[in-house]
Write a protein that holds these residues in place. Structure first.
Motif, PDB file in Angstrom:
ATOM      1  N   LEU A   1       0.990  -1.363  -0.169  1.00 24.69           N
ATOM      2  CA  LEU A   1      -0.248  -0.200  -0.513  1.00 24.69           C
ATOM      3  C   LEU A   1       0.982   1.241   0.077  1.00 24.69           C
ATOM      4  O   LEU A   1       0.535   1.950  -0.804  1.00 24.69           O
ATOM      5  CB  LEU A   1      -0.821  -0.337   1.281  1.00 24.69           C
ATOM      6  CG  LEU A   1      -2.559  -0.862   1.561  1.00 24.69           C
ATOM      7  CD1 LEU A   1      -2.581  -0.841   2.365  1.00 24.69           C
ATOM      8  CD2 LEU A   1      -3.093  -0.441  -0.743  1.00 24.69           C
ATOM      9  N   VAL A   2       1.941   0.995   0.625  1.00 20.93           N
ATOM     10  CA  VAL A   2       2.789   1.931   0.070  1.00 20.93           C
ATOM     11  C   VAL A   2       3.190   2.386  -0.718  1.00 20.93           C
ATOM     12  O   VAL A   2       3.538   3.642  -0.933  1.00 20.93           O
ATOM     13  CB  VAL A   2       4.259   1.977   1.259  1.00 20.93           C
ATOM     14  CG1 VAL A   2       5.010   2.993   1.773  1.00 20.93           C
ATOM     15  CG2 VAL A   2       3.341   2.018   3.001  1.00 20.93           C
TER      16      VAL A   2
ATOM     17  N   GLN B   1       1.628   9.297  -6.002  1.00 24.44           N
ATOM     18  CA  GLN B   1       2.246  10.727  -6.378  1.00 24.44           C
ATOM     19  C   GLN B   1       3.383  10.624  -7.531  1.00 24.44           C
ATOM     20  O   GLN B   1       4.188  11.867  -6.528  1.00 24.44           O
ATOM     21  CB  GLN B   1       2.944  10.816  -4.698  1.00 24.44           C
ATOM     22  CG  GLN B   1       1.876  10.541  -3.299  1.00 24.44           C
ATOM     23  CD  GLN B   1       0.664  11.464  -3.681  1.00 24.44           C
ATOM     24  OE1 GLN B   1       1.100  13.241  -3.907  1.00 24.44           O
ATOM     25  NE2 GLN B   1      -0.602  10.810  -3.540  1.00 24.44           N
ATOM     26  N   GLU B   2       3.415  10.514  -8.009  1.00 21.50           N
ATOM     27  CA  GLU B   2       4.583   9.671  -8.969  1.00 21.50           C
ATOM     28  C   GLU B   2       5.961  10.165  -8.539  1.00 21.50           C
ATOM     29  O   GLU B   2       6.372  10.306  -9.826  1.00 21.50           O
ATOM     30  CB  GLU B   2       4.415  11.467  -9.888  1.00 21.50           C
ATOM     31  CG  GLU B   2       3.031  12.038 -10.544  1.00 21.50           C
ATOM     32  CD  GLU B   2       2.370  10.824 -12.091  1.00 21.50           C
ATOM     33  OE1 GLU B   2       4.021  10.828 -12.077  1.00 21.50           O
ATOM     34  OE2 GLU B   2       1.370  10.739 -11.848  1.00 21.50           O
ATOM     35  N   LEU B   3       6.091   9.385  -7.398  1.00 22.70           N
ATOM     36  CA  LEU B   3       7.072   9.063  -7.390  1.00 22.70           C
ATOM     37  C   LEU B   3       7.317   7.419  -7.677  1.00 22.70           C
ATOM     38  O   LEU B   3       7.355   6.124  -7.027  1.00 22.70           O
ATOM     39  CB  LEU B   3       7.407   9.226  -5.798  1.00 22.70           C
ATOM     40  CG  LEU B   3       7.318  10.419  -5.785  1.00 22.70           C
ATOM     41  CD1 LEU B   3       7.753  10.050  -3.801  1.00 22.70           C
ATOM     42  CD2 LEU B   3       8.406  11.223  -5.290  1.00 22.70           C
TER      43      LEU B   3
ATOM     44  N   SER C   1       1.630   1.895 -15.972  1.00 22.54           N
ATOM     45  CA  SER C   1       0.250   1.500 -15.696  1.00 22.54           C
ATOM     46  C   SER C   1       0.642   1.333 -14.041  1.00 22.54           C
ATOM     47  O   SER C   1       1.862   1.274 -13.627  1.00 22.54           O
ATOM     48  CB  SER C   1      -0.460   0.758 -16.021  1.00 22.54           C
ATOM     49  OG  SER C   1       0.621  -1.008 -15.577  1.00 22.54           O
ATOM     50  N   TYR C   2      -0.587   1.649 -13.206  1.00 28.43           N
ATOM     51  CA  TYR C   2      -0.245   1.469 -12.091  1.00 28.43           C
ATOM     52  C   TYR C   2       0.045   0.508 -11.286  1.00 28.43           C
ATOM     53  O   TYR C   2      -0.397  -1.026 -12.032  1.00 28.43           O
ATOM     54  CB  TYR C   2      -1.261   2.536 -11.094  1.00 28.43           C
ATOM     55  CG  TYR C   2      -1.550   3.475 -11.592  1.00 28.43           C
ATOM     56  CD1 TYR C   2      -0.173   4.421 -10.918  1.00 28.43           C
ATOM     57  CD2 TYR C   2      -2.495   4.462 -12.364  1.00 28.43           C
ATOM     58  CE1 TYR C   2      -0.308   5.878 -10.547  1.00 28.43           C
ATOM     59  CE2 TYR C   2      -2.589   5.568 -11.801  1.00 28.43           C
ATOM     60  CZ  TYR C   2      -1.323   6.599 -11.731  1.00 28.43           C
ATOM     61  OH  TYR C   2      -1.668   7.718 -11.590  1.00 28.43           O
ATOM     62  N   LEU C   3       0.377  -0.012 -10.148  1.00 28.70           N
ATOM     63  CA  LEU C   3       0.667  -1.106  -8.960  1.00 28.70           C
ATOM     64  C   LEU C   3      -0.284  -2.372  -9.304  1.00 28.70           C
ATOM     65  O   LEU C   3      -1.813  -1.505  -8.877  1.00 28.70           O
ATOM     66  CB  LEU C   3       1.407  -1.339  -7.903  1.00 28.70           C
ATOM     67  CG  LEU C   3       3.032  -0.509  -8.172  1.00 28.70           C
ATOM     68  CD1 LEU C   3       3.451  -0.333  -6.688  1.00 28.70           C
ATOM     69  CD2 LEU C   3       3.939  -1.816  -8.826  1.00 28.70           C
TER      70      LEU C   3
END
Length: 172
Positions: A50-51, A58-60, A69-71
């Motif tokens: 989740l972190v 947050q674009e990191l 794509s996102y995780l």
């Protein structure tokens, strides 16, 4: 040169190591609460994931996917598998160390017990020896009373020394 991505991945492995090594193993594994340990590991894995998801949003982006794509949950499973392998290796070393320490303590306890038993046996007088000596003194009284008196005094000294040794006092 190491990137932020490498730092973040190593950070989560180190974080999971310390949480496992100093909190989860003593609290659960050493107390034989294995289901609680497994549940706690899943909670730690989920929190780490989740972190990572939050930081990614947050674009990191330190886990770069080819399609940008996102995780997702496939990534979660990969992280769980990798962390489980890592945690299993680290935990086995910790448990091996605990086993060796317990084995050494058990051997010391066993040696102390044997030493105490040996000292107790040394402090006891064999009744067979005592009755044979008294019987010999009884026959010696008729034949040589002076020698019987000397032997009786020697037996008295032996018994006195034995009594003092059993109490931990040295006699002259």
């Amino acid at each position: 040169m190491a990137s932020f991505r490498d730092f973040a991945v190593h950070y989560y492995f180190v974080e999971s190591f310390y949480i496992n090594h100093y909190i989860l193993i003593p609290a659960f594994v050493l107390r034989s609460r294995f289901l609680a340990y497994a549940g706690s590991l899943l909670v730690v894995y989920t929190l780490i994931f989740l972190v990572l998801m939050y930081l990614e949003r947050q674009e990191l982006r330190f886990i770069q996917k080819p399609d940008r794509s996102y995780l997702d949950w496939e990534d979660y499973l990969i992280i769980v598998i990798l962390l489980t392998i890592f945690i299993a290796a680290v935990s086995s070393m910790k448990l091996f160390k605990v086993w060796i320490v317990n084995l050494i303590r058990f051997k010391e306890f066993e040696n102390n017990t044997l030493t105490i038993q040996l000292e107790q046996l040394k402090s006891q007088i064999n009744p067979h020896f005592l009755f044979n000596t008294l019987n010999n003194i009884n026959f010696l009284i008729d034949e040589n009373p002076k020698l019987a008196s000397k032997v009786l005094l020697k037996l008295s000294d032996v018994l006195r020394n034995q009594l003092y040794l059993s109490k931990g006092i040295r006699s002259n």
